[in-house]
Design an enzyme around this catalytic site. Structure first.
Site, short mmCIF file in Angstrom:
data_model
loop_
_atom_site.label_atom_id
_atom_site.label_comp_id
_atom_site.label_asym_id
_atom_site.label_seq_id
_atom_site.Cartn_x
_atom_site.Cartn_y
_atom_site.Cartn_z
N GLY A 1 0.83 -1.21 0.00
CA GLY A 1 0.00 0.00 0.00
C GLY A 1 0.86 1.26 0.00
N GLU B 1 20.32 -5.78 -22.70
CA GLU B 1 20.73 -7.07 -23.30
C GLU B 1 19.66 -7.65 -24.22
OE1 GLU B 1 22.37 -9.37 -20.05
OE2 GLU B 1 23.72 -7.73 -19.52
N1 COS Z 1 24.13 -16.67 -32.47
C1 COS Z 1 24.97 -16.90 -33.49
N2 COS Z 1 24.89 -16.23 -34.67
C2 COS Z 1 23.94 -15.30 -34.80
C3 COS Z 1 23.04 -15.01 -33.77
C4 COS Z 1 23.16 -15.75 -32.57
N3 COS Z 1 22.34 -15.53 -31.55
N4 COS Z 1 22.20 -14.04 -34.16
C5 COS Z 1 22.56 -13.73 -35.42
N5 COS Z 1 23.60 -14.49 -35.79
C6 COS Z 1 24.28 -14.48 -37.09
C7 COS Z 1 23.29 -14.93 -38.14
O1 COS Z 1 23.35 -16.34 -38.31
C8 COS Z 1 23.76 -14.18 -39.36
O2 COS Z 1 24.87 -14.86 -39.94
P1 COS Z 1 25.04 -14.88 -41.56
O3 COS Z 1 24.99 -13.44 -42.00
O4 COS Z 1 26.38 -15.51 -41.75
O5 COS Z 1 23.90 -15.68 -42.08
C9 COS Z 1 24.29 -12.89 -38.81
O6 COS Z 1 24.59 -13.12 -37.43
C10 COS Z 1 23.28 -11.76 -38.92
O7 COS Z 1 22.08 -12.18 -38.32
P2 COS Z 1 20.70 -11.48 -38.62
O8 COS Z 1 20.47 -11.40 -40.09
O9 COS Z 1 19.66 -12.15 -37.77
O10 COS Z 1 21.00 -10.00 -38.09
P3 COS Z 1 20.11 -8.71 -38.05
O11 COS Z 1 20.94 -7.57 -38.46
O12 COS Z 1 18.80 -8.95 -38.75
O13 COS Z 1 19.87 -8.48 -36.49
C11 COS Z 1 18.87 -8.78 -34.34
C12 COS Z 1 19.22 -9.34 -35.71
C13 COS Z 1 17.90 -7.63 -34.37
C14 COS Z 1 18.22 -9.95 -33.67
C15 COS Z 1 20.18 -8.35 -33.65
O14 COS Z 1 20.65 -7.14 -34.19
C16 COS Z 1 19.99 -8.19 -32.14
O15 COS Z 1 19.91 -9.16 -31.40
N6 COS Z 1 19.95 -6.94 -31.69
C17 COS Z 1 19.85 -6.66 -30.27
C18 COS Z 1 21.20 -6.47 -29.69
C19 COS Z 1 21.10 -6.23 -28.23
O16 COS Z 1 20.73 -7.11 -27.47
N7 COS Z 1 21.43 -5.00 -27.81
C20 COS Z 1 21.38 -4.67 -26.43
C21 COS Z 1 22.54 -3.85 -26.11
S1 COS Z 1 23.97 -4.75 -25.80
S2 COS Z 1 23.84 -5.03 -23.84
#
Ligand code: COS
Length: 377
Positions: free
Chosen positions: A336, A360
């Site tokens: 409360g 993250e």
């Molecule tokens: N583990 C291993 N490889 C990964 C992966 C993972 N979790 N995520 C992506 N990849 C690889 C993909 O396989 C891809 O490889 P190829 O280009 O060789 O095929 C490459 O990385 C790019 O992946 P994707 O096309 O999915 O990338 P995007 O640019 O579309 O981004 C998101 C994807 C949005 C998911 C990513 O930018 C992300 O997670 N952003 C958030 C980051 C974050 O958490 N920020 C917080 C601040 S840091 S504390």
């Protein structure tokens, strides 16, 4: 449900005691004063800074599950201290997983000695869109690099000894042109900027960093050139389990405080715990904590087995961070008017919980990861 080994149970019990005696009593102080250097010293003395790292590099010899046990237990006394460890391991584990043998021998033993690591990806204009960072590390004829740019919102940056910095080594190559470098705090040209004034998690030291022609020797590169995005994404997958473990610990901490209060506080002639409207809140809280725990240990087990767990970690963080906000909100309601006062801890827990939906990987980014696994891209 996962069965902890004897060693893991011993560590859990030891950290539970440590948290009760050393961490929980300092949480409010950290909220008011920031990072607690004495507590950091005690974490080091208790062997917690490198508890899951291999013994050959001076660590405690635990595994992926051990580190989450520690984070979960510490979060029952302070979400800030748990986040400090999460960010430290997020960075240091990059060396453990992708560094050369020489880098492991040089840096990992320093974790056990209490040196602090920080993970530097986010910039003022790039956090969720991680491939859009602007920091650049230009290769030099001697094989070294010159780093320019800046970082923002870097957890632990105000107290770190080493920074794991993501920078573009080939700006035209998109996410394939990013690399990771280990940068010591005394590197010439590195400036640690102002401490952020934050809503919660105030026991962590979060600052900006700027790099002005910082010279990095060739052996600063961690992993292969151009692999930094993938290394960072993998590291964040692991850190998202830790956020789940923090959420669970924080929810437990809040629920315990609220249960003690609800048993004592009386209205209409009985303790408020005996009113169904209050009791039902505890039912929801207990269910959320248990579901979070199940997901934490299940995802941890995938990690321990060396399987990919990006989607599972995203699902875990998405739900656990929301539930942590809901549980802390319910706890304030149970207290409360007192719940709104800084004298009672739950308003601090609520402020701490909100970070879990942002850091993250925001909940929106996690939904992107999950929905693309369900629907394809
Ligand atoms: N583990 C291993 N490889 C990964 C992966 C993972 N979790 N995520 C992506 N990849 C690889 C993909 O396989 C891809 O490889 P190829 O280009 O060789 O095929 C490459 O990385 C790019 O992946 P994707 O096309 O999915 O990338 P995007 O640019 O579309 O981004 C998101 C994807 C949005 C998911 C990513 O930018 C992300 O997670 N952003 C958030 C980051 C974050 O958490 N920020 C917080 C601040 S840091 S504390």
């Amino acid at each position: 449900m996962i069965q902890f080994s004897e060693a893991q149970v011993m560590i859990r019990d030891m950290v539970r005691e440590f948290t009760k005696n050393e961490v929980a009593p300092r949480d409010q102080w950290m909220d008011e004063n920031g990072f607690d250097h004495d507590l950091h010293k005690k974490l080091t003395e208790a062997g917690l800074m490198a508890i899951h790292m291999p013994e050959e590099y001076g660590g405690g010899g635990g595994d992926a599950i051990t580190s989450e046990i520690v984070i979960n237990e510490i979060a029952r006394g302070s979400a800030s201290v748990a986040l400090f460890l999460d960010a430290h391991w997020l960075a240091a584990d990059m060396i453990l997983l992708h560094g050369s043998e020489a880098q492991k021998k040089k840096y990992v033993p320093q974790c056990a000695e209490g040196k602090v690591f920080a993970f530097g990806l986010t910039e003022s204009n790039a956090g969720s869109d991680a491939a859009a960072i602007k920091s650049v590390a230009e290769k030099q004829p001697d094989g070294g690099y010159i780093l320019n740019g800046s970082k923002a919102w870097i957890t632990n940056s105000g107290v770190a000894d080493y920074y794991l910095i993501m920078a573009k080594t080939d700006p035209a190559a998109g996410n394939h042109g990013i690399s990771v470098f280990v940068v010591p705090k005394d590197a010439e040209g590195l400036t640690v900027g102002k401490f952020e004034k934050k809503m919660g998690m105030r026991g962590t030291a979060t600052c900006e960093l700027s790099f002005d022609n910082v010279r990095l020797p060739a052996d600063s590169l961690v992993g292969d050139e151009g692999k930094g995005f993938m290394i960072a994404m993998q590291a964040l997958d692991g850190a998202r389990i830790s956020i789940g473990a923090i959420a669970s610990g924080l929810m437990q901490h809040a629920m315990d405080k609220a249960a003690a209060y609800a048993r004592e506080r009386t209205t209409f002639g009985k303790p408020i715990a005996r009113h169904q409207a209050v009791g039902f809140k505890f039912a929801d809280m207990a269910a959320k904590i248990r579901a979070t725990d199940l997901m934490v240990w299940d995802t941890c087990e995938l990690k321990r087995q060396g399987k990919r767990f990006s989607v599972e970690a995203a699902e875990l963080k998405l739900l656990a961070s929301r539930w942590a906000c809901e549980v802390c909100d319910d706890c304030i309601q149970i207290f409360g008017g007192n719940g709104y006062s800084a004298e009672f801890d739950v308003e601090r827990f609520y402020r701490d919980a909100k970070l879990l939906e942002i850091g993250e990987g925001t909940s929106e980014i996690l939904r992107l990861v999950i929905s693309s696994s369900v629907l394809g891209r």
